[in-house]
Scaffold this motif. Structure first.
Motif, PDB file in Angstrom:
ATOM      1  N   GLU A 157      45.610  47.577  36.366  1.00 16.99           N
ATOM      2  CA  GLU A 157      45.287  46.242  36.879  1.00 16.99           C
ATOM      3  C   GLU A 157      44.086  46.287  37.819  1.00 16.99           C
ATOM      4  O   GLU A 157      43.162  45.469  37.712  1.00 16.99           O
ATOM      5  N   THR A 158      44.079  47.255  38.717  1.00 14.82           N
ATOM      6  CA  THR A 158      42.992  47.369  39.691  1.00 14.82           C
ATOM      7  C   THR A 158      41.658  47.649  39.017  1.00 14.82           C
ATOM      8  O   THR A 158      40.638  47.016  39.328  1.00 14.82           O
ATOM      9  N   THR A 160      40.766  47.096  35.881  1.00 20.02           N
ATOM     10  CA  THR A 160      40.329  45.987  35.022  1.00 20.02           C
ATOM     11  C   THR A 160      39.729  44.856  35.857  1.00 20.02           C
ATOM     12  O   THR A 160      38.652  44.328  35.530  1.00 20.02           O
ATOM     13  N   LYS A 161      40.385  44.498  36.917  1.00 22.32           N
ATOM     14  CA  LYS A 161      39.843  43.452  37.781  1.00 22.32           C
ATOM     15  C   LYS A 161      38.532  43.883  38.432  1.00 22.32           C
ATOM     16  O   LYS A 161      37.649  43.055  38.685  1.00 22.32           O
ATOM     17  N   LEU A 162      38.408  45.179  38.696  1.00 16.28           N
ATOM     18  CA  LEU A 162      37.192  45.685  39.331  1.00 16.28           C
ATOM     19  C   LEU A 162      35.963  45.426  38.463  1.00 16.28           C
ATOM     20  O   LEU A 162      34.875  45.138  38.979  1.00 16.28           O
ATOM     21  N   PHE A 164      35.278  42.887  36.583  1.00 15.89           N
ATOM     22  CA  PHE A 164      34.840  41.501  36.746  1.00 15.89           C
ATOM     23  C   PHE A 164      34.469  41.167  38.191  1.00 15.89           C
ATOM     24  O   PHE A 164      33.554  40.385  38.447  1.00 15.89           O
ATOM     25  N   GLU A 165      35.167  41.790  39.120  1.00 15.78           N
ATOM     26  CA  GLU A 165      34.838  41.580  40.532  1.00 15.78           C
ATOM     27  C   GLU A 165      33.439  42.132  40.853  1.00 15.78           C
ATOM     28  O   GLU A 165      32.703  41.552  41.665  1.00 15.78           O
ATOM     29  N   GLN A 182      35.029  35.359  35.918  1.00 13.82           N
ATOM     30  CA  GLN A 182      36.230  34.673  36.393  1.00 13.82           C
ATOM     31  C   GLN A 182      37.111  34.238  35.237  1.00 13.82           C
ATOM     32  O   GLN A 182      38.347  34.320  35.320  1.00 13.82           O
ATOM     33  N   ILE A 185      38.981  37.289  34.169  1.00 16.17           N
ATOM     34  CA  ILE A 185      40.060  37.608  35.110  1.00 16.17           C
ATOM     35  C   ILE A 185      41.280  36.739  34.826  1.00 16.17           C
ATOM     36  O   ILE A 185      42.422  37.220  34.824  1.00 16.17           O
ATOM     37  N   ASP A 186      41.040  35.462  34.585  1.00 17.93           N
ATOM     38  CA  ASP A 186      42.145  34.542  34.316  1.00 17.93           C
ATOM     39  C   ASP A 186      42.903  34.944  33.051  1.00 17.93           C
ATOM     40  O   ASP A 186      44.146  34.915  33.012  1.00 17.93           O
ATOM     41  N   PHE A 188      43.012  37.958  31.717  1.00 13.68           N
ATOM     42  CA  PHE A 188      43.701  39.221  31.969  1.00 13.68           C
ATOM     43  C   PHE A 188      44.973  39.012  32.790  1.00 13.68           C
ATOM     44  O   PHE A 188      46.040  39.569  32.457  1.00 13.68           O
ATOM     45  N   GLU A 189      44.889  38.245  33.857  1.00 12.45           N
ATOM     46  CA  GLU A 189      46.055  38.052  34.718  1.00 12.45           C
ATOM     47  C   GLU A 189      47.209  37.398  33.953  1.00 12.45           C
ATOM     48  O   GLU A 189      48.369  37.767  34.136  1.00 12.45           O
TER      49      GLU A 189
END
Length: 227
Positions: A157-158, A160-162, A164-165, A182, A185-186, A188-189
């Motif tokens: 999770e960390t 993958t979000k990284l 896009f962040e 963004q 991210i939506d 993925f979440e």
């Protein structure tokens, strides 16, 4: 003079008797209080529900070291729930659950933008690595999943979000790439939470995990330079 000597000898005699008594008396033993078997039994047999209620009402630790007294009832409920629902997955199980989620990101219309590592030199982005301290891309996460390199789902999770962040950090949230990031991210979440709660379609869980097609056709686009 005689009376003084008599009183002195009596005083010395009493001192000697006191010293003898102190030396010959056995030391006082402390009496250990026996544990109430009924109390011990009741604590041992305390159900998880009963303990939960006791923790919520009184706390279950030393108030000088515990955070429980400063937590709300809702916060304690959430914390206890998270502890009860924690499941330790094997690297293989993590791959089976999350590789399809990662592959959906790669197959998304914006997936190609975040697939590969940023070549800051080729794209003339001299400050990229000054801004982005921890680069990450989807293909790297995919390969690590295929290799069974993740030992906990939080790391997937960390990472993958990284991806896009980093894009949002470098380009800005209001940029075209930032908005793409963004959106990803939506997606993925939503998929991640559904997989971890067991609500995602069974066919996605049972889908055979395969690396994505690395030969997907891509065209040169100035957007890639902005990731």
């Amino acid at each position: 003079s005689d009376s003084f000597d008599t009183e002195g000898s009596q005083s010395n005699k009493r001192s000697l008797q006191d010293a003898f008594t102190s030396a010959t008396e056995p030391p006082t033993k402390s009496v250990k209080q026996e544990e109430d078997p009924t109390t011990s039994s009741s604590l041992t047999n305390e159900t998880s529900d009963t303990k939960r209620e006791r923790v919520l009402e009184q706390g279950d630790a030393d108030h000088t070291t515990s955070l429980i007294p400063s937590m709300t009832k809702e916060a304690i409920e959430d914390h206890l729930g998270s502890l009860e629902n924690t499941v330790r997955l094997s690297p293989r199980a993590i791959t089976q659950k999350l590789l399809p989620v990662l592959q959906r990101l790669l197959s998304d219309q914006f997936g190609w933008v975040f697939r590969d590592p940023v070549d800051a030199h080729a794209l003339s982005l001299p400050d990229y690595f000054e801004v982005v301290k921890n680069p990450m891309h989807l293909s790297l996460i995919e390969q690590k999943l295929v290799d069974g390199g993740y030992e906990d789902v939080k790391s997937v999770e960390t990472d993958t979000k990284l991806v896009f962040e980093n894009a949002i950090l470098y380009n800005g949230a209001d940029s075209e790439v930032g908005e793409m990031a963004q959106t990803m991210i939506d997606i993925f979440e939503k998929d991640f939470n559904e997989v971890m709660s067991g609500k995602l379609n069974d066919c996605m869980d049972e889908k055979k995990a395969k690396p994505s097609d690395s030969t997907t056709q891509r065209v040169n686009n100035p957007l890639i330079a902005q990731v």
